[in-house]
Write an enzyme that holds these catalytic residues in place. Structure first.
Site, PDB file in Angstrom:
ATOM      1  N   LYS A  34      18.970   2.180  60.444  1.00  0.00           N
ATOM      2  CA  LYS A  34      20.299   1.578  60.631  1.00  0.00           C
ATOM      3  C   LYS A  34      20.594   0.594  59.501  1.00  0.00           C
ATOM      4  O   LYS A  34      19.670   0.198  58.774  1.00  0.00           O
ATOM      5  CB  LYS A  34      20.367   0.905  62.003  1.00  0.00           C
ATOM      6  CG  LYS A  34      19.362  -0.199  62.198  1.00  0.00           C
ATOM      7  CD  LYS A  34      19.104  -0.463  63.677  1.00  0.00           C
ATOM      8  CE  LYS A  34      18.252  -1.707  63.844  1.00  0.00           C
ATOM      9  NZ  LYS A  34      17.696  -1.817  65.199  1.00  0.00           N
ATOM     10  N   TYR A 254      26.383 -27.348  42.149  1.00  0.00           N
ATOM     11  CA  TYR A 254      27.468 -27.802  43.020  1.00  0.00           C
ATOM     12  C   TYR A 254      27.009 -28.933  43.926  1.00  0.00           C
ATOM     13  O   TYR A 254      25.878 -28.936  44.409  1.00  0.00           O
ATOM     14  CB  TYR A 254      27.975 -26.659  43.898  1.00  0.00           C
ATOM     15  CG  TYR A 254      28.838 -25.678  43.147  1.00  0.00           C
ATOM     16  CD1 TYR A 254      30.023 -26.093  42.530  1.00  0.00           C
ATOM     17  CD2 TYR A 254      28.477 -24.349  43.055  1.00  0.00           C
ATOM     18  CE1 TYR A 254      30.823 -25.183  41.848  1.00  0.00           C
ATOM     19  CE2 TYR A 254      29.266 -23.431  42.380  1.00  0.00           C
ATOM     20  CZ  TYR A 254      30.443 -23.856  41.769  1.00  0.00           C
ATOM     21  OH  TYR A 254      31.221 -22.970  41.102  1.00  0.00           O
TER      22      TYR A 254
HETATM   23  C1  PLP Z   1      16.291  -1.853  65.254  1.00  0.00           C
HETATM   24  C2  PLP Z   1      15.591  -1.195  66.370  1.00  0.00           C
HETATM   25  C3  PLP Z   1      14.248  -0.821  66.246  1.00  0.00           C
HETATM   26  C4  PLP Z   1      13.397  -1.159  65.040  1.00  0.00           C
HETATM   27  O1  PLP Z   1      13.007  -2.513  65.099  1.00  0.00           O
HETATM   28  P1  PLP Z   1      12.012  -3.113  63.994  1.00  0.00           P
HETATM   29  O2  PLP Z   1      11.702  -4.461  64.464  1.00  0.00           O
HETATM   30  O3  PLP Z   1      12.765  -3.151  62.710  1.00  0.00           O
HETATM   31  O4  PLP Z   1      10.859  -2.197  63.933  1.00  0.00           O
HETATM   32  C5  PLP Z   1      13.675  -0.128  67.294  1.00  0.00           C
HETATM   33  N1  PLP Z   1      14.385   0.169  68.404  1.00  0.00           N
HETATM   34  C6  PLP Z   1      15.676  -0.180  68.559  1.00  0.00           C
HETATM   35  C7  PLP Z   1      16.390   0.181  69.797  1.00  0.00           C
HETATM   36  C8  PLP Z   1      16.318  -0.878  67.552  1.00  0.00           C
HETATM   37  O5  PLP Z   1      17.595  -1.239  67.709  1.00  0.00           O
END
Ligand code: PLP
Length: 359
Positions: A34, A254
């Protein structure tokens, strides 16, 4: 040409997948890609991880991109369908959906397409984000099982809220609650994210869902991926574009927040929050100049950062500056900026050039 570049190490992605498999030898691996592969590039990551058993995406559009790139593995949309009209597209693209609301089940119940869709039934065992209450597991499962639009092989899943704290009672409670709720139901089980895979071996089930670990990033406080045998899959680097002397007492950047404690040289590197480098990184946050540590001083600006070169008298304009990656874990930078490594790799912006290597 601006030197700012994120290099994605394809071999690190593959090695990290092997580490995950070593840790969970009995489970299949869903590679979670994702947010554009946690900022590493969706198609690039999926091709490098062709050995994964499935890919997990946040939305249908990402599933569509993966199919267009020729990815043939199973693809799971982690929040499932958003509206009934999504079903046709999910079938066309052979996407599987997580089911976590009654409205999603209603949409499946109203569906007249004879080709069954694969679903993952999500239970909320304590995260209190997505999922059915555990006491509804049997009822919801039975309803899904009876629908012609649903494939009989339903995967039962839950998600951990705090598995990165390796002895947290909440995770033990979630595991117990899940196992109790699904006892006796047919179907594969999936509980563990990356921290679950490495910290909670009793929770591996038939499917593990690895995100961060594949990119070499760890969310266990005070640790980095290397502590778990993982290699960073991204190196973010740029170059020095100026080196300027400042006198003791002069201020840098800044809001003039940082004052030179002595006569010294300040290096200016071509990266800033406009590239996704965190604006909240404090003075003292490390960078690598020619491969050795230096510290940023003053505020991070949109296009530039300023670096204390006291320990780098040999530094010259054009020298490489690494912001995170090999030799400088992104977890360490995240800590300095009050966030986690995932946030930083996801946040690299579109103006940054991406490159790949395979070493
Ligand atoms: C993002 C996600 C994962 C992966 O999590 P990590 O901590 O990056 O391994 C697994 N399951 C679901 C449902 C997620 O949304």
């Amino acid at each position: 040409m601006r030197a700012t570049c994120a290099t994605i190490h394809l071999s690190a992605l593959r090695e990290n997948l092997r580490r995950v498999r070593e840790r969970a030898p009995a489970a299949r691996v869903m590679a979670v890609v994702k947010a554009d592969g946690y900022g590493h590039g969706l198609e690039r990551v999926a091709r490098a991880l062709e050995g994964a058993d499935a890919f997990g995406v946040a939305g249908i559009a990402d599933g569509q991109r993966l199919r267009a790139a020729g990815i043939s593995q199973r693809i799971v949309v982690l929040s499932g369908l958003d509206e009934p009209g999504d079903l046709a597209q999910m079938r066309r693209l052979r996407l599987e959906g997580v089911v976590h609301t009654d409205a999603q089940i209603d949409a499946l119940a109203a569906d007249r397409d004879p080709r069954p869709l694969r679903v993952w039934l999500k239970l909320d065992t304590g995260m209190h984000r997505l999922g059915f209450a555990p006491e509804r597991a049997r009822e919801v499962y039975a309803r899904l099982r009876a629908l012609p639009a649903v494939d009989k092989d339903i995967v039962l899943m839950t998600h951990f809220a705090n598995s990165d704290v390796l002895d947290d009672a909440l995770t033990a409670m979630q595991i117990e609650c899940f196992q109790r709720s699904v006892a006796g139901l047919d179907g594969e089980r999936s509980l563990a994210n990356s921290a679950g895979i490495f910290g909670w071996p009793q929770a591996q089930g038939q499917w593990v869902r690895a995100g961060g670990a594949l990119y070499g990033i760890c969310v266990v406080a005070g640790k980095s991926g290397a502590d778990f045998g993982l290699r960073p899959a991204m190196t973010l680097a740029t170059r020095l574009v100026a080196i300027n002397p400042v006198r003791r007492g002069e201020r840098v950047g800044y809001a003039a927040t940082w004052e030179a404690p002595e006569d010294m040289h300040i290096g200016v590197a071509a990266i800033g929050y406009g590239d996704g480098y965190p604006r909240h990184a404090a003075s003292g946050t490390p960078v690598l100049v020619n491969g050795t540590r230096a510290a940023i001083v003053g505020r991070v600006s949109m296009d530039l950062i300023t670096i204390d070169l006291c320990a780098h008298p040999q530094a010259r304009i054009g020298d490489p500056v690494v912001l995170w990656g090999g030799g400088l874990p992104v977890e360490e930078i995240a800590e300095q900026a009050g966030t986690i490594g995932y946030d930083l790799t996801c946040g690299v912006t579109r103006r940054v050039r991406f490159a790949e290597d395979d070493v």
